[in-house]
Design a protein around this motif. Sequence first.
Motif: not given
Length: 383
Positions: A194-212
């Motif tokens: 399961p995804a950690p709670d810190r990424w599920d603390d809202g109803e808005e869409p989650l954007l993952y931003v990374t430059l590798g």
Amino acid sequence: MRVLFASTRGSGHFHPLVPLIDLCTGRGDDILVVAPPGLEPLLAARQQPYRIGAEPPDGALSATLGRVLRLPPDESVSLMIREVFGGLFLDAMLPALDEACRTWRPDLVLHEACEFASVIAAERHGVPHARVAVSAAEFTRSGDALLDAVFESHDRGLADRLRTSPYLTRLPASLDPSPYPRTHRYHASAPSVPAPDRWDDGEEPLLYVTLGTEAGALPTAAGLYRALLDAVRGLPVRVLLTVGHGTDTTDLGPIPRNVRVEAWVPQDDVLRSASLVICHGGSGTVFGALAAGVPLVCVPLFADQPDNARMVAAAGAGVAVAPTGAPADEAAVLGADDVSGIRSAVQLLLKDSSYRARAEQLAAEMRSAADCAELIAALDPTT
């Protein structure tokens, strides 16, 4: 079975080998990983035996990489393949890989697609070898053509034997047709955590931003991250930005309230919850996002990233923003127009469900391929 795994430096080159290493370990196979010094901290944290090869001569690699950064994309890729992967890295690692094939006597060599010393060593000692894709097949094949003379200088006919060796890729045929006659497509199942709670603390869409893992080393890294932060500022979304362990987050300036910054996260974990990925188009991020059915906004900077971005856009699984034609040290600067383009692309993909639907179709196609166990069983020369 005794399996030797070989990689060049850079986690982006090593990580495609990891599911296969883990599968062979679980099967009870004897494993040996041979890699350059830059990968030793990563290998030391794992359970498999490893040997470390040599680095290129002092100053030679940094001088060549400096030339790479100053060239336009196509020329920089050609130079990187010819002089780094087919020259400096090959020459530095060949003694260690030749010794491993001679004394450890593997039944099979699995190497990532840009590592060539193990191919020469395997051929010398009559060991079957297979190639694990790091990039799209056409990008890989275009690089092969630059190295025919290098291969032939070691062993007549080697270039053809490399091209006809098994080619292992996670990308589906509809997205990435392969010119290699012995292409094996497979999928690596991510652990169900399961995804950690810190990424599920809202109803808005989650954007993952990374430059590798590589862009953070650029001198313009802080400006790149700042531009990405400006692009998502104030949008009705939650944002998780990863910046790597070498980035000082105080250089990023004020962090928008909707953004959480981390050095690193397990990619598979966050992708389970993500609605969208914003990235540089690196193969590891692109492969992972598509396998999870998540659409992408790609902002390519160098190497295979422009090709990956075009591939994603052509498939309808995302949007490519500002694929520059400038050298990498200039391309790694994003202006106001780029920020606006990224923001518009994010809004488009969140509004238009067709991008998500297409990404999910590709994910289903990827899951229909053989799993790692079936792949290794098919390659096992001892059965």
